[in-house]
Design a protein around this motif. Sequence first.
Motif, PDB file in Angstrom:
ATOM      1  N   SER A 115       0.823  -1.176   0.053  1.00 22.74           N
ATOM      2  CA  SER A 115       0.196  -0.128  -0.126  1.00 22.74           C
ATOM      3  C   SER A 115       0.762   1.194  -0.046  1.00 22.74           C
ATOM      4  O   SER A 115       2.153   1.261   0.239  1.00 22.74           O
ATOM      5  CB  SER A 115      -0.716  -0.035   1.311  1.00 22.74           C
ATOM      6  N   VAL A 116       0.259   2.318  -0.528  1.00 24.85           N
ATOM      7  CA  VAL A 116       0.763   3.618  -0.206  1.00 24.85           C
ATOM      8  C   VAL A 116       0.053   4.518   0.730  1.00 24.85           C
ATOM      9  O   VAL A 116      -1.267   4.485   0.570  1.00 24.85           O
ATOM     10  CB  VAL A 116       0.926   4.226  -1.483  1.00 24.85           C
ATOM     11  N   VAL A 117       0.727   4.899   1.721  1.00 24.10           N
ATOM     12  CA  VAL A 117      -0.031   5.776   2.905  1.00 24.10           C
ATOM     13  C   VAL A 117       0.281   7.119   2.653  1.00 24.10           C
ATOM     14  O   VAL A 117       1.421   7.529   2.290  1.00 24.10           O
ATOM     15  CB  VAL A 117       0.470   5.152   3.918  1.00 24.10           C
ATOM     16  N   VAL A 118      -0.467   7.934   2.734  1.00 22.61           N
ATOM     17  CA  VAL A 118      -0.533   9.453   2.483  1.00 22.61           C
ATOM     18  C   VAL A 118      -0.895  10.146   3.717  1.00 22.61           C
ATOM     19  O   VAL A 118      -1.869   9.742   4.449  1.00 22.61           O
ATOM     20  CB  VAL A 118      -1.273  10.222   1.363  1.00 22.61           C
ATOM     21  N   LEU A 119      -0.167  11.094   4.351  1.00 24.76           N
ATOM     22  CA  LEU A 119      -0.383  11.833   5.387  1.00 24.76           C
ATOM     23  C   LEU A 119      -0.574  13.399   5.291  1.00 24.76           C
ATOM     24  O   LEU A 119       0.751  13.726   4.260  1.00 24.76           O
ATOM     25  CB  LEU A 119       0.594  11.522   6.637  1.00 24.76           C
ATOM     26  N   THR A 120      -1.365  14.202   5.477  1.00 24.48           N
ATOM     27  CA  THR A 120      -1.294  15.580   5.355  1.00 24.48           C
ATOM     28  C   THR A 120      -1.158  16.520   6.418  1.00 24.48           C
ATOM     29  O   THR A 120      -1.122  16.003   7.647  1.00 24.48           O
ATOM     30  CB  THR A 120      -2.421  16.145   4.688  1.00 24.48           C
ATOM     31  N   GLU A 121      -0.651  17.789   6.542  1.00 21.53           N
ATOM     32  CA  GLU A 121      -0.336  18.529   7.690  1.00 21.53           C
ATOM     33  C   GLU A 121      -1.491  18.812   8.353  1.00 21.53           C
ATOM     34  O   GLU A 121      -1.445  18.901   9.721  1.00 21.53           O
ATOM     35  CB  GLU A 121       0.256  19.994   7.206  1.00 21.53           C
ATOM     36  N   SER A 122      -2.559  18.558   7.944  1.00 25.71           N
ATOM     37  CA  SER A 122      -4.035  18.787   8.691  1.00 25.71           C
ATOM     38  C   SER A 122      -4.342  17.773   9.213  1.00 25.71           C
ATOM     39  O   SER A 122      -5.467  17.186   9.729  1.00 25.71           O
ATOM     40  CB  SER A 122      -5.093  19.168   7.968  1.00 25.71           C
ATOM     41  N   ASN A 123      -3.316  16.502   9.215  1.00 37.22           N
ATOM     42  CA  ASN A 123      -3.839  15.140   9.898  1.00 37.22           C
ATOM     43  C   ASN A 123      -4.913  14.306   9.140  1.00 37.22           C
ATOM     44  O   ASN A 123      -5.403  13.743   9.978  1.00 37.22           O
ATOM     45  CB  ASN A 123      -3.834  15.165  11.445  1.00 37.22           C
ATOM     46  N   TYR A 124      -5.023  14.330   8.062  1.00 38.45           N
ATOM     47  CA  TYR A 124      -5.771  13.684   7.124  1.00 38.45           C
ATOM     48  C   TYR A 124      -4.781  12.261   6.603  1.00 38.45           C
ATOM     49  O   TYR A 124      -3.689  12.545   6.393  1.00 38.45           O
ATOM     50  CB  TYR A 124      -6.484  14.016   5.936  1.00 38.45           C
ATOM     51  N   VAL A 125      -5.410  11.136   6.702  1.00 36.89           N
ATOM     52  CA  VAL A 125      -4.664   9.920   6.466  1.00 36.89           C
ATOM     53  C   VAL A 125      -5.437   8.896   5.356  1.00 36.89           C
ATOM     54  O   VAL A 125      -6.666   9.111   5.646  1.00 36.89           O
ATOM     55  CB  VAL A 125      -3.865   9.169   7.516  1.00 36.89           C
ATOM     56  N   LYS A 126      -4.835   8.173   4.588  1.00 38.60           N
ATOM     57  CA  LYS A 126      -5.484   7.235   3.659  1.00 38.60           C
ATOM     58  C   LYS A 126      -4.297   6.153   3.166  1.00 38.60           C
ATOM     59  O   LYS A 126      -3.151   6.497   3.326  1.00 38.60           O
ATOM     60  CB  LYS A 126      -6.219   7.712   2.665  1.00 38.60           C
ATOM     61  N   ARG A 127      -4.759   5.226   2.767  1.00 41.71           N
ATOM     62  CA  ARG A 127      -4.026   4.053   2.144  1.00 41.71           C
ATOM     63  C   ARG A 127      -4.621   3.952   0.786  1.00 41.71           C
ATOM     64  O   ARG A 127      -5.673   3.534   0.713  1.00 41.71           O
ATOM     65  CB  ARG A 127      -3.703   2.953   2.945  1.00 41.71           C
ATOM     66  N   MET A 128      -3.579   3.364  -0.182  1.00 42.90           N
ATOM     67  CA  MET A 128      -4.177   3.017  -1.292  1.00 42.90           C
ATOM     68  C   MET A 128      -3.091   2.068  -2.106  1.00 42.90           C
ATOM     69  O   MET A 128      -2.056   1.926  -1.628  1.00 42.90           O
ATOM     70  CB  MET A 128      -4.021   4.168  -2.542  1.00 42.90           C
TER      71      MET A 128
END
Length: 814
Positions: A509-522
Amino acid sequence: MSSDLPDNPPIADADRVKSVRVEEEMEQSYIDYAMSVIVGRALPDVRDGLKPVQKRILYAMHEAGVSSNAAHRKSSNIVGDTMGKYHPHGDDSIYDALARMAQEFSLRYPLVDGQGNFGSVDGDPPAAMRYTEARMSSLAEELLTDIEQDTVDFGSNYDDRLTEPAVLPAALPNLLLNGSSGIAVGMSTNIPPHNLGEVVDSVIHLIDNPDCAIADLMDYVKGPDFPTGANIVGRAGIYDAYTTGRGKLRVRAEMEIEEDEERIIVTELPYHENKARRIERIADDVNEGTIQGIRDLRDESDREGIRIVIELKRGANPDLVKNQLLKHHLERTFSIITLALVDGQPRILNLKELLEEFLDHRCEVVRRRSQHELDNAQERAHVLEGRLLALDNVDNVVELIRDADDRSAAKEDLQDEFGFTERQANHIVRMQLGSLTSLETVEIEDEYETLTEEIERLQTILGDRSELLGVIKSELHELKTRYNDDRRTSIIEDVGTVTHEDLIPEEESVVVLTESNYVKRMPLSTFDAQHRGGKGIIGTGLKDGDRVSAVFQANSHDYLLCFSNKGQVYQLKTYNLPEMSRTARGKSAVNVLELDADEDVTAIVNTDEFNGDESLTMVTRGGYVKRTPSDAFNNILSTGIRAVKLEEGDELVDVTVTNGTKDVIIGTEYGRAIRFDEKEARSMGRSARGVNGIKLCEGDRVAGLVAVSDDDESALLTVTRNGYGKRTPIEEYRSQSRYGKGLVDIKTTERNGPVVALEAVREHDDLILMSENGQIMRTHASEISSQGRNTMGVRVMCPDDDDCVASVDVIPLD
């Protein structure tokens, strides 16, 4: 029939008769009874961890000389001594307490060395006291050490014939080591046993850090350590017990599935489990059909340990049978209530309070022992001073004594003539002529010099609390060396009885995190490899003002350590992250990581391949570097734990795994890099700040950290903010001493911008690059040309004018 008795006979001692209300008398009498049971029978003293009967048994054995080096003595003799001298409550209760202190399956560190049948884990009772023999264990002697040196208060026994100690000196925190259980009136206690080495380490940490938090102590005390081993499921109950004094543990048997043999082997049972009764109940459930899939059940246990063999029917699902056994028989709840007597009053204490009470007691014991030794040393020194003075005037002293009428007159003359004290004079007149030789003089002078040094040492201890605590630490280190052993109880993840993880497919999986603390995996398969220099495709949707902070690749079943810029570390399973499409924004990370509003994840470490020998090497923006053993991150709370202490204004920027044989390269935003042996940054605890790793120019900051060695195939990949990068052979970065300015790695011109990431890559690896606006690109590492140091690099990713590279991660392709 007449009687000579008066109608109203006079009441003897009428002035002593008192009228009271029945309910008031009943209430007070019950309170007195309750307190008698609480203080005198059921609850342990927080200082030595013993109930009165246990303390009296050990003291009676000590008085009788039944030490660990002495011959065993009949239990009936010990019970009789205890009952006759100190504990007049019946021999059965005393023998029950004696037998329990000898049971290796009841006490983590038995206080009695028994010989004979003292019961079994099958529930068999001990043999009669006339058949068994006992003596103190060596660890029990540590609870009584120095008791003759005025270290504790003594009081009268039940009939005022003898005196007994109010508490034992206790060189070790026995309440935590062996635990305690008891039911008083209206209250009960149930304290589990612990590992000696862990508890001693926590006391030493408390000495060094009196203001430490309970979570810091839990770095040392991992959890209860039962004498029967088994497993504690999850850490939530441990945390509750250590912070509040109350908690519930799930204790699970240790078992192994042997699929080839179609059987399950149980080797450890929960604490206080009756093995024979449990096997009978499992057999009953098998016969009644409550548990299915078992064809045979037998007990093959021996002196070496427990071994229960459960034969499975052909075709039975071992995992299903195991879950049935756990649900009905092989997992139980252990409720913790850390209730103990503090200054004679029952109190529920947390972990830190328990350790503080023991430490206060130990300080008082060492202080009183030191004062006792000082008094004896000063008294002996005083006598030696008189002898030395007498030897300096030996002829006159001998003549004076010879001319005296009697001994009393000689003592008075010595005091008047030479200024001796009464004690010195008394000693001198009793001296033998043989003690006046020159050799004797030398021996006295040597003894006096030694005593003087001892007096100075004892006065220092009594006058300086830090010296006193140093004595306690030294003694604890020695006891740990002597008695420490391995932990028996494991702490395992709480996954319940249903293994949902087996239903989740393993995928990259690829996991993405943002500065506003949103997260997901693809799924990684969503992204095809492109040639370098492209723009990439949309990797995530962003709300206004938000930017991507990190991207990384992981398997859906991986355990990850997530390090934040604030120096905290969190643990999560990849599949707990929400799986979403490329264009989705993601979900708030607070559902899986309890991050603060201004806290960002800056580094991810995969723990699945840890074997316990690795270290986590960290670097901060300000250039500090630190190594911490990986096992320091075994017990991570849901709220995270501290990974590194940060200076004000500094933040954690990167973490890598090293094994003691690596070099580390620290790269900065201005394009400088320094390489040095990882051992130059010594191994430290989690709460340490670290040491200087690189000397930064004004305005420069650390961009990243990699671990390398000359014999691997990796090159150093450097990527800049504007999307340029290069691969450089590792050997071009010569090894230096840490805290230098390093070498030029890449030119950070206006075209390139500052460095945003450093990675160790092999030519056949893939890379994932992500921009702050959510564009993502996958490319082959071989697409990026290999160049020397101090070069410009090539275009790796082409972000828009208002965009820039935010994060880079490596996809190993073996």
